[in-house]
Design a protein around this motif. Structure first.
Motif, PDB file in Angstrom:
ATOM      1  N   THR A  16     -18.639 -67.971  11.852  1.00 42.74           N
ATOM      2  CA  THR A  16     -19.141 -67.771  11.103  1.00 42.74           C
ATOM      3  C   THR A  16     -20.497 -68.389  10.706  1.00 42.74           C
ATOM      4  O   THR A  16     -21.592 -67.693   9.460  1.00 42.74           O
ATOM      5  CB  THR A  16     -18.172 -67.469   9.901  1.00 42.74           C
ATOM      6  OG1 THR A  16     -16.961 -67.328  10.333  1.00 42.74           O
ATOM      7  CG2 THR A  16     -18.943 -67.678   8.692  1.00 42.74           C
ATOM      8  N   ILE A  17     -20.225 -69.544  10.731  1.00 44.04           N
ATOM      9  CA  ILE A  17     -21.800 -70.213   9.602  1.00 44.04           C
ATOM     10  C   ILE A  17     -23.068 -70.441  11.523  1.00 44.04           C
ATOM     11  O   ILE A  17     -24.283 -70.565  10.857  1.00 44.04           O
ATOM     12  CB  ILE A  17     -21.675 -71.653   9.262  1.00 44.04           C
ATOM     13  CG1 ILE A  17     -21.711 -72.280  10.656  1.00 44.04           C
ATOM     14  CG2 ILE A  17     -20.402 -71.154   8.443  1.00 44.04           C
ATOM     15  CD1 ILE A  17     -21.116 -73.791   9.788  1.00 44.04           C
ATOM     16  N   ALA A  18     -22.863 -70.047  12.203  1.00 45.05           N
ATOM     17  CA  ALA A  18     -23.989 -70.477  12.736  1.00 45.05           C
ATOM     18  C   ALA A  18     -25.363 -69.589  13.007  1.00 45.05           C
ATOM     19  O   ALA A  18     -26.383 -70.329  13.151  1.00 45.05           O
ATOM     20  CB  ALA A  18     -23.836 -69.704  14.782  1.00 45.05           C
ATOM     21  N   ALA A  19     -25.939 -68.485  12.388  1.00 45.78           N
ATOM     22  CA  ALA A  19     -26.805 -68.290  11.834  1.00 45.78           C
ATOM     23  C   ALA A  19     -27.660 -69.369  10.521  1.00 45.78           C
ATOM     24  O   ALA A  19     -29.043 -69.629  11.135  1.00 45.78           O
ATOM     25  CB  ALA A  19     -27.255 -66.415  11.721  1.00 45.78           C
ATOM     26  N   GLY A  60     -23.524 -77.396  19.661  1.00 49.43           N
ATOM     27  CA  GLY A  60     -24.437 -76.275  18.564  1.00 49.43           C
ATOM     28  C   GLY A  60     -25.148 -75.763  19.203  1.00 49.43           C
ATOM     29  O   GLY A  60     -25.095 -75.432  20.528  1.00 49.43           O
ATOM     30  N   PRO A  61     -26.616 -75.233  18.314  1.00 51.04           N
ATOM     31  CA  PRO A  61     -27.555 -74.291  18.503  1.00 51.04           C
ATOM     32  C   PRO A  61     -28.293 -74.701  19.822  1.00 51.04           C
ATOM     33  O   PRO A  61     -29.173 -74.062  20.249  1.00 51.04           O
ATOM     34  CB  PRO A  61     -27.922 -74.160  17.476  1.00 51.04           C
ATOM     35  CG  PRO A  61     -27.723 -75.548  16.630  1.00 51.04           C
ATOM     36  CD  PRO A  61     -26.691 -75.293  17.259  1.00 51.04           C
ATOM     37  N   GLY A  62     -27.764 -76.547  20.929  1.00 50.59           N
ATOM     38  CA  GLY A  62     -28.431 -76.558  21.039  1.00 50.59           C
ATOM     39  C   GLY A  62     -30.303 -77.611  21.285  1.00 50.59           C
ATOM     40  O   GLY A  62     -30.976 -77.498  22.478  1.00 50.59           O
ATOM     41  N   ARG A  63     -29.918 -77.892  19.877  1.00 48.37           N
ATOM     42  CA  ARG A  63     -31.284 -78.681  19.871  1.00 48.37           C
ATOM     43  C   ARG A  63     -31.059 -79.693  20.372  1.00 48.37           C
ATOM     44  O   ARG A  63     -32.641 -80.920  21.175  1.00 48.37           O
ATOM     45  CB  ARG A  63     -31.866 -78.000  18.610  1.00 48.37           C
ATOM     46  CG  ARG A  63     -32.030 -76.731  17.944  1.00 48.37           C
ATOM     47  CD  ARG A  63     -32.156 -77.617  16.732  1.00 48.37           C
ATOM     48  NE  ARG A  63     -32.522 -75.902  15.744  1.00 48.37           N
ATOM     49  CZ  ARG A  63     -32.750 -75.535  14.631  1.00 48.37           C
ATOM     50  NH1 ARG A  63     -32.401 -76.341  13.305  1.00 48.37           N
ATOM     51  NH2 ARG A  63     -33.453 -74.674  13.659  1.00 48.37           N
ATOM     52  N   MET A  84     -22.932 -69.774  18.533  1.00 52.67           N
ATOM     53  CA  MET A  84     -23.517 -71.220  18.879  1.00 52.67           C
ATOM     54  C   MET A  84     -23.808 -71.762  20.229  1.00 52.67           C
ATOM     55  O   MET A  84     -25.423 -71.250  20.649  1.00 52.67           O
ATOM     56  CB  MET A  84     -22.862 -72.419  18.457  1.00 52.67           C
ATOM     57  CG  MET A  84     -22.250 -72.353  17.283  1.00 52.67           C
ATOM     58  SD  MET A  84     -24.727 -73.368  16.517  1.00 52.67           S
ATOM     59  CE  MET A  84     -23.670 -74.002  15.198  1.00 52.67           C
ATOM     60  N   VAL A  85     -22.966 -71.304  21.125  1.00 49.12           N
ATOM     61  CA  VAL A  85     -23.783 -70.829  22.686  1.00 49.12           C
ATOM     62  C   VAL A  85     -24.842 -70.340  22.978  1.00 49.12           C
ATOM     63  O   VAL A  85     -25.271 -70.377  23.730  1.00 49.12           O
ATOM     64  CB  VAL A  85     -22.386 -70.772  24.072  1.00 49.12           C
ATOM     65  CG1 VAL A  85     -23.139 -70.459  25.207  1.00 49.12           C
ATOM     66  CG2 VAL A  85     -21.352 -72.354  23.067  1.00 49.12           C
ATOM     67  N   GLY A  86     -24.550 -69.144  22.188  1.00 48.35           N
ATOM     68  CA  GLY A  86     -24.903 -67.676  22.180  1.00 48.35           C
ATOM     69  C   GLY A  86     -26.515 -67.887  22.151  1.00 48.35           C
ATOM     70  O   GLY A  86     -27.707 -67.436  22.474  1.00 48.35           O
ATOM     71  N   LEU A  87     -26.185 -68.310  20.596  1.00 50.10           N
ATOM     72  CA  LEU A  87     -28.313 -68.872  19.919  1.00 50.10           C
ATOM     73  C   LEU A  87     -28.674 -70.372  21.218  1.00 50.10           C
ATOM     74  O   LEU A  87     -29.941 -69.714  21.153  1.00 50.10           O
ATOM     75  CB  LEU A  87     -27.848 -69.664  18.487  1.00 50.10           C
ATOM     76  CG  LEU A  87     -27.250 -68.585  17.724  1.00 50.10           C
ATOM     77  CD1 LEU A  87     -26.873 -69.468  16.429  1.00 50.10           C
ATOM     78  CD2 LEU A  87     -28.563 -67.637  17.333  1.00 50.10           C
ATOM     79  N   ALA A  88     -28.112 -70.887  21.495  1.00 48.68           N
ATOM     80  CA  ALA A  88     -28.390 -71.990  22.181  1.00 48.68           C
ATOM     81  C   ALA A  88     -28.965 -70.849  23.875  1.00 48.68           C
ATOM     82  O   ALA A  88     -30.603 -71.390  24.044  1.00 48.68           O
ATOM     83  CB  ALA A  88     -27.570 -73.152  22.526  1.00 48.68           C
ATOM     84  N   ARG A  89     -28.893 -70.981  24.326  1.00 47.27           N
ATOM     85  CA  ARG A  89     -29.170 -70.282  25.299  1.00 47.27           C
ATOM     86  C   ARG A  89     -30.127 -68.239  25.020  1.00 47.27           C
ATOM     87  O   ARG A  89     -31.443 -68.965  25.770  1.00 47.27           O
ATOM     88  CB  ARG A  89     -28.020 -68.044  25.555  1.00 47.27           C
ATOM     89  CG  ARG A  89     -26.611 -69.822  27.251  1.00 47.27           C
ATOM     90  CD  ARG A  89     -25.446 -68.298  26.980  1.00 47.27           C
ATOM     91  NE  ARG A  89     -24.838 -69.574  27.435  1.00 47.27           N
ATOM     92  CZ  ARG A  89     -23.658 -68.864  28.440  1.00 47.27           C
ATOM     93  NH1 ARG A  89     -23.184 -67.423  27.453  1.00 47.27           N
ATOM     94  NH2 ARG A  89     -22.898 -69.769  28.624  1.00 47.27           N
TER      95      ARG A  89
END
Length: 214
Positions: A16-19, A60-63, A84-89
């Motif tokens: 829900t909060i990823a973005a 999380g977003p992989g930072r 979160m995985v999608g944002l990291a990729r």
């Protein structure tokens, strides 16, 4: 076996909060100097040992995964949240990010050269921490290192919103000495500890531990 309810809550909440998380949480380069120093020291330890890759658990977003890679560490990320995985990729297609839970890691015994648990265990109920740390110990190679960083205290938090969105996870803040004891019970040797008072963007006491698997 049914999935523990806390894992479902964490996954759904971070989806829900990823973005909003990506927009509002500063990158690792903006961490305080002591936290950056702990990450750098951990990176040097695992690089020198050369025992295998580092798993960034709850990435999380992989930072932070990318930050470790920039320090010369072969790192990959694991997170419960598909978004979160999608944002990291999307941000770092050159690195590996997978969906998974730290309660049951897909890594083989003694496979990892390092484990990073960076502000990612506080959603785990205390009764589950022995199982989580046993997984860390199982998958880490002898001589490998764990860097744990998180908030500390003696409090159970039940937020209903985070980053402007509804959430259903809970957070469990434990005293640092208890975290040390849990890691030692799992078979780790704690070799360094750092405690920090609230300051800047961080509103709660927080700490880092470096532990080694004999």
């Amino acid at each position: 076996m049914a999935e523990p309810s806390f894992l479902t809550a964490v996954r759904e909440s971070y989806d829900t909060i990823a973005a909003d998380y990506v927009d509002r949480v500063p990158p690792p380069t903006e961490l305080d100097p002591l936290s950056r120093a702990m990450l750098a020291g951990f990176a040097e330890l695992v690089r020198t040992a050369g025992l295998g890759p580092v798993a960034d658990l709850g990435c999380g977003p992989g930072r932070v995964t990318a930050y470790l890679a920039g320090l010369g560490v072969p790192a990959f990320g694991v997170d419960l949240s598909p978004k979160m995985v999608g944002l990291a990729r999307q941000a770092r297609p050159d690195l590996r990010f997978i969906e998974g839970s730290m309660t049951a890691l897909e890594a083989k015994d003694d496979e990892l050269g390092g484990i990073l648990a960076w502000y990612s265990t506080h959603h785990t109920p205390p009764k589950w921490l022995p199982e989580v740390f046993a997984e860390f110990h199982r998958t880490l190679a002898p001589g490998g290192h764990l860097l744990w960083g998180d908030y500390v205290g003696d409090e159970r938090l039940r937020p209903t919103q985070a980053y402007g969105r509804p959430v259903s996870y809970e957070s469990y803040l434990l005293p640092l000495d208890r975290m040390v004891g849990l890691l030692e019970q799992a078979g780790f040797v704690v070799i360094a500890r750092l405690e920090q008072e609230p300051g800047g963007r961080v509103k709660r006491p927080h700490a880092c531990l470096v532990a080694r698997k004999p």
